[in-house]
Design a protein around this motif. Structure first.
Motif, PDB file in Angstrom:
ATOM      1  N   LEU A   1      14.398  -0.052   3.119  1.00 36.78           N
ATOM      2  CA  LEU A   1      14.592  -1.450   3.507  1.00 36.78           C
ATOM      3  C   LEU A   1      16.006  -1.981   3.225  1.00 36.78           C
TER       4      LEU A   1
ATOM      5  N   ARG B   1     -15.378  -9.573  -1.054  1.00 33.59           N
ATOM      6  CA  ARG B   1     -16.182  -8.715  -0.156  1.00 33.59           C
ATOM      7  C   ARG B   1     -17.321  -8.099  -0.954  1.00 33.59           C
TER       8      ARG B   1
ATOM      9  N   ARG C   1      -8.597  -9.849  -3.889  1.00 34.17           N
ATOM     10  CA  ARG C   1      -9.054  -9.891  -2.498  1.00 34.17           C
ATOM     11  C   ARG C   1     -10.391  -9.174  -2.336  1.00 34.17           C
TER      12      ARG C   1
ATOM     13  N   ARG D   1       0.818  -1.217   0.000  1.00 32.46           N
ATOM     14  CA  ARG D   1       0.000   0.000   0.000  1.00 32.46           C
ATOM     15  C   ARG D   1       0.853   1.269   0.000  1.00 32.46           C
TER      16      ARG D   1
ATOM     17  N   PRO E   1      12.962  -7.896  -6.776  1.00 32.07           N
ATOM     18  CA  PRO E   1      13.239  -7.690  -5.361  1.00 32.07           C
ATOM     19  C   PRO E   1      14.035  -6.394  -5.204  1.00 32.07           C
TER      20      PRO E   1
HETATM   21  N1  3HC Z   1       1.498  -5.272   1.880  1.00 27.75           N
HETATM   22  C1  3HC Z   1       0.322  -4.769   2.297  1.00 27.75           C
HETATM   23  N2  3HC Z   1      -0.754  -5.535   2.543  1.00 27.75           N
HETATM   24  C2  3HC Z   1      -0.623  -6.868   2.372  1.00 27.75           C
HETATM   25  C3  3HC Z   1       0.576  -7.450   1.944  1.00 27.75           C
HETATM   26  C4  3HC Z   1       1.672  -6.594   1.690  1.00 27.75           C
HETATM   27  N3  3HC Z   1       2.856  -7.073   1.300  1.00 27.75           N
HETATM   28  N4  3HC Z   1       0.387  -8.788   1.853  1.00 27.75           N
HETATM   29  C5  3HC Z   1      -0.874  -9.021   2.236  1.00 27.75           C
HETATM   30  N5  3HC Z   1      -1.485  -7.876   2.538  1.00 27.75           N
HETATM   31  C6  3HC Z   1      -2.856  -7.708   3.040  1.00 27.75           C
HETATM   32  C7  3HC Z   1      -3.887  -8.168   2.026  1.00 27.75           C
HETATM   33  O1  3HC Z   1      -4.214  -7.135   1.120  1.00 27.75           O
HETATM   34  C8  3HC Z   1      -5.047  -8.533   2.925  1.00 27.75           C
HETATM   35  O2  3HC Z   1      -5.683  -7.334   3.293  1.00 27.75           O
HETATM   36  P1  3HC Z   1      -7.266  -7.302   3.453  1.00 27.75           P
HETATM   37  O3  3HC Z   1      -7.589  -8.255   4.546  1.00 27.75           O
HETATM   38  O4  3HC Z   1      -7.556  -5.879   3.746  1.00 27.75           O
HETATM   39  O5  3HC Z   1      -7.806  -7.764   2.130  1.00 27.75           O
HETATM   40  C9  3HC Z   1      -4.360  -9.078   4.177  1.00 27.75           C
HETATM   41  O6  3HC Z   1      -3.021  -8.585   4.129  1.00 27.75           O
HETATM   42  C10 3HC Z   1      -4.298 -10.586   4.244  1.00 27.75           C
HETATM   43  O7  3HC Z   1      -3.790 -11.070   3.012  1.00 27.75           O
HETATM   44  P2  3HC Z   1      -4.428 -12.347   2.291  1.00 27.75           P
HETATM   45  O8  3HC Z   1      -5.908 -12.237   2.269  1.00 27.75           O
HETATM   46  O9  3HC Z   1      -3.723 -12.508   1.010  1.00 27.75           O
HETATM   47  O10 3HC Z   1      -4.032 -13.484   3.341  1.00 27.75           O
HETATM   48  P3  3HC Z   1      -3.490 -14.948   3.079  1.00 27.75           P
HETATM   49  O11 3HC Z   1      -3.260 -15.532   4.406  1.00 27.75           O
HETATM   50  O12 3HC Z   1      -4.365 -15.653   2.095  1.00 27.75           O
HETATM   51  O13 3HC Z   1      -2.076 -14.757   2.349  1.00 27.75           O
HETATM   52  C11 3HC Z   1       0.132 -13.890   2.012  1.00 27.75           C
HETATM   53  C12 3HC Z   1      -1.026 -14.167   3.027  1.00 27.75           C
HETATM   54  C13 3HC Z   1       0.685 -15.213   1.502  1.00 27.75           C
HETATM   55  C14 3HC Z   1       1.190 -13.142   2.748  1.00 27.75           C
HETATM   56  C15 3HC Z   1      -0.429 -13.091   0.818  1.00 27.75           C
HETATM   57  O14 3HC Z   1      -1.144 -11.978   1.328  1.00 27.75           O
HETATM   58  C16 3HC Z   1       0.616 -12.551  -0.123  1.00 27.75           C
HETATM   59  O15 3HC Z   1       1.049 -13.278  -0.986  1.00 27.75           O
HETATM   60  N6  3HC Z   1       0.969 -11.273   0.032  1.00 27.75           N
HETATM   61  C17 3HC Z   1       1.863 -10.598  -0.883  1.00 27.75           C
HETATM   62  C18 3HC Z   1       3.274 -10.918  -0.604  1.00 27.75           C
HETATM   63  C19 3HC Z   1       4.182 -10.166  -1.535  1.00 27.75           C
HETATM   64  O16 3HC Z   1       3.933 -10.017  -2.700  1.00 27.75           O
HETATM   65  N7  3HC Z   1       5.286  -9.694  -0.992  1.00 27.75           N
HETATM   66  C20 3HC Z   1       6.261  -8.963  -1.756  1.00 27.75           C
HETATM   67  C21 3HC Z   1       5.973  -7.511  -1.644  1.00 27.75           C
HETATM   68  S1  3HC Z   1       7.066  -6.564  -2.623  1.00 27.75           S
HETATM   69  C22 3HC Z   1       8.482  -6.481  -1.704  1.00 27.75           C
HETATM   70  O17 3HC Z   1       8.584  -7.074  -0.685  1.00 27.75           O
HETATM   71  C23 3HC Z   1       9.547  -5.608  -2.275  1.00 27.75           C
HETATM   72  C24 3HC Z   1      10.845  -5.804  -1.588  1.00 27.75           C
HETATM   73  O18 3HC Z   1      11.674  -6.598  -2.372  1.00 27.75           O
HETATM   74  C25 3HC Z   1      11.522  -4.493  -1.364  1.00 27.75           C
END
Ligand code: 3HC
Length: 696
Positions: free
Chosen positions: A85, A285, A281, A74, A140
């Motif tokens: 980071l 809802r 996601r 977000r 990444p």
């Molecule tokens: N940032 C912000 N919000 C996140 C998030 C993130 N990285 N990952 C998950 N959320 C939020 C979801 O939007 C959701 O919000 P909501 O309830 O308001 O809809 C809530 O967290 C729960 O997520 P899920 O419904 O997806 O829950 P699950 O248990 O099914 O899955 C998860 C959990 C496996 C962690 C999955 O959410 C996921 O794959 N998240 C994304 C992970 C990702 O892509 N990480 C990389 C980010 S980029 C990064 O890290 C750059 C770095 O290299 C600098």
């Protein structure tokens, strides 16, 4: 033991002093994303560990359901805020005392990068690791492309970084990504390892060497990644960075990585993929349904053991439901049972599941002839022949034997579920659950509500989807619902293109270049031409004679060419490979002659823009008619059921970026040439006129 809030008292990171090993605990629900407050807290805690003579080592662990799931997505639309980071992570690696990551849940993206920079890693056996940034159109951004190859080698790192896949702890251990699996008490085991490392030379990932890959293998690998990415930019860029790790010192590699990360973060593709992430996601809802309790469902009945019924049975068995499959006769039942067993056998052979897991799942599926044995089921779903009368009779019979409250679902792809529901005495309990083939693989589930479906039945559909790990989209009844209705429009447009001068493989190639995994003619060969043929025959009496109709597909069917299953359809198949067939070329050319059209070469851009316009226009009509409530519902259907490239964000998200004016122009041109079905949607005309968009 004393606690110290290391950033501020209310902060999401706390340092638990527990001499000699301190615990740095991150607590930032729901998924411990590295928000600015987490980054600041983590940095302060590491500095404290470094400074405090009472602390000799530290463990980084997380509260809640998971280790850090990555950067806070977000925050991506806003300017980056300090501390960044990569700097926090570099500080962890540079710490003069051993730091051990204790991973449960999933360490993803920035979370995985934190773990990589620790001096050792212990994981819960159920934990997962991954760098999924490419799925968000990114690479990444905090050392992942540089540290992962230093730990697991170039080949494994290329695979993980460019696919974004998550590996389970056992595989992570095999790859060298982690040092130990926890035997039960994760924090205790991590603290134990941290204690062992005190006074040992620290193994800093960034200081390890990477063996270079031979140049030819590296360039082949890069080309392969780009081909599989089908137009998505991030995987190719990530591959380049991983390969650089062999020739650049860590800090130089990280500087290149950061540059690419920031560039891609501002890209259209990343914005589209972030939209896709949140839309997936958001579809779950539904306004007005949040407080409605679903009905309890554990026992599932499935009527029909054909391809669809079997796939649905597997999907439910995989998710731990008690499944019973029924057929009209012993022979059909045995064939269904064999089909289901074969799918599981293949999964065992490919190593996807163990033989014990297969046996366990097969045990949860019962088989019977006739529907009478379904009277103890909580939900019955039919997957029988696609014929309204057949389904109405079946629903009338089910109504007679099922207790009140049982949910009655149909897997029809096109039929009017209001009419099916009307055959019962309880239309409020009837709903469409439209699975996509293969039902145990495809993520999309259309939940079709009739005019009378009870809200708790819709809520039950949504809760089932969650347990099945499917992505549900709730819609109302219309011919083909969301996905198939749009598909039949753009398939028609694809057939017009044939008459005008393109050949099936040219249309498919243009759409595959657009990013679809397969063009419409290849898909139709895979699905089988006979089903759509039956539907066309059914709809023939109501077809508008002013609508342009192409009969090439009918002629293919008349020649017994039903697609791959008969060895020929739009293509000829030898050894499973599709080949251009002169027979089809001749049919196509003849169709042009009959229409009086001089064939011309049709550029790929024209094919793409006409297909896109057909999709957007029909999608907009679906919105106008309130078949779905939100543009994101359509986008999710098209991305998850029909292969619309996620890096374009789905057709309506993309339409906003392309501009509705040019799309409307194409639609208007088609309406003049192709008939009334191509009239522009009211919502498209009004949005284009006012400059409004589908998304704010
Ligand atoms: N940032 C912000 N919000 C996140 C998030 C993130 N990285 N990952 C998950 N959320 C939020 C979801 O939007 C959701 O919000 P909501 O309830 O308001 O809809 C809530 O967290 C729960 O997520 P899920 O419904 O997806 O829950 P699950 O248990 O099914 O899955 C998860 C959990 C496996 C962690 C999955 O959410 C996921 O794959 N998240 C994304 C992970 C990702 O892509 N990480 C990389 C980010 S980029 C990064 O890290 C750059 C770095 O290299 C600098």
């Amino acid at each position: 033991m004393t606690d110290m809030a290391s950033a501020n008292d209310a902060g999401p990171v706390r340092l638990v002093r527990n001499a000699p090993v301190a615990v740095i605990e991150i607590d930032n629900p729901p998924v411990n994303a590295t928000s600015q407050a987490v980054r600041a807290g983590l940095l302060a805690a590491i500095r404290e560990v470094d400074r405090d003579p009472q602390i000799s080592a530290a463990v980084i662990a997380c509260a809640g359901r998971t280790f850090v799931a990555g950067a806070d997505i977000r925050e991506f639309g806003q300017p980056p805020q300090e501390p960044h980071l990569p700097d926090v992570i570099n500080a962890i690696e540079a710490c003069s005392k051993p730091v051990v990551a204790a991973v449960h849940g999933t360490a993803l993206g920035g979370g995985c990068e934190i773990a990589l920079a620790c001096h050792a890693r212990v994981a819960d056996p159920g934990a997962g690791f991954g760098l999924p940034e490419v799925k968000l159109g990114l690479v990444p951004g905090a050392g992942g492309t540089q540290r992962l190859p230093r730990l697991v080698g170039l080949e494994a790192a290329l695979d993980l970084v460019t696919s974004g896949r998550t590996v389970k702890a056992a595989e992570a251990l095999r790859l060298g990504l982690i040092d130990r699996l926890s035997s039960g008490d994760l924090r205790r085991d991590a603290m134990e390892l941290a204690r062992e490392l005190i006074d040992q030379p620290l193994r800093r990932t960034g200081e390890l060497n990477v063996d270079a890959m031979n140049a030819e293998a590296a360039s082949e690998g890069g080309a392969d990644v780009r081909r599989k990415a089908r137009g998505a930019e991030a995987p190719g860029r990530a591959a380049e960075l991983v390969l650089l790790s062999a020739s650049l010192p860590l800090q130089d590699g990280m500087a290149r990585e950061r540059e690419t990360f920031l560039e891609l973060r501002a890209s259209r593709q990343s914005a589209a993929l972030r939209h896709a992430f949140f839309a997936e996601r958001e579809v779950t809802r539904l306004p007005g349904l949040d407080s409605i309790e679903p009905r309890p469902v554990q026992k599932i009945g499935i009527v029909g053991a054909g391809t669809m019924g079997s796939g649905i049975a597997i999907a439910f068995a995989d998710a731990g439901f008690d499944v019973k499959v029924v057929e009209t006769g012993e022979q059909a039942l045995a064939a269904g049972q064999a089909r289901i067993t074969e799918v599981y056998d293949k999964q065992v052979a490919s190593g996807r599941i163990t033989a014990a897991a297969r046996d366990e799942r097969l045990r949860t599926i019962g088989y019977a002839v006739g529907i009478s044995s379904l009277s103890d089921r909580d939900l019955v779903i039919e997957a029988v022949f696609e014929d309204l009368d057949v389904k109405r009779v079946l629903f009338r019979d089910l109504d007679a034997i099922l207790p009140p409250g049982t949910v009655l679902a149909t897997n029809t792809s096109y039929l009017d579920i209001n009419l099916i529901a009307a055959a019962t005495s309880r239309p409020a309990d009837v709903v469409g659950l439209h699975f996509f083939s293969p039902a145990n693989v495809m993520k999309l589930l259309e939940i079709v509500r009739t005019d009378r479906t009870a809200p708790d039945v819709i809520a039950t559909g949504l809760s089932l989807a969650k347990r099945l790990r499917k992505i549900p989209v709730v819609c109302r009844v219309c011919d083909g619902f969301v996905g198939n209705r749009i598909l039949s429009r753009y398939r028609l447009q694809a057939e017009y293109l044939l008459e005008e001068g393109a050949l099936p493989h040219e249309v498919d190639a243009a759409l595959e270049a657009f990013g679809f995994p397969m063009g419409p003619f290849a898909v139709s060969d895979l699905a089988g031409l006979d089903i759509a043929w039956a539907r066309r025959k059914r709809l023939a009496p109501t077809r508008d004679p002013r609508e342009r109709y192409v009969d090439i597909a009918d002629r293919l069917c008349e020649a017994g060419r039903f697609g791959r299953k008969t060895g020929a359809g739009w293509y000829r198949y030898t050894g499973g490979k599709r080949q251009v067939d002169p027979f089809v070329t001749e049919l196509v050319e003849e169709a042009s002659r009959r229409r009086g059209l001089t064939r011309r070469s049709v550029p790929a851009e024209e094919i793409q823009s006409r297909i896109r316009a057909a999709i957007v226009n029909e999608a907009c009509k679906i919105l106008d008619e309130r078949i779905v409530e939100r543009p994101l519902d359509v986008d999710v259907v098209m991305m998850h059921g029909y292969g619309y490239p996620a890096w374009r964000g789905g057709p309506l998200f993309e339409a906003d970026t392309v501009g509705l004016g040019p799309i409307l122009d194409t639609v208007q041109e088609r309406a003049e040439r192709d008939g009334p079905g191509w009239d522009p949607a009211d919502g498209l005309v009004s949005r284009a006129a006012s400059g409004a968009t589908f998304y704010p």
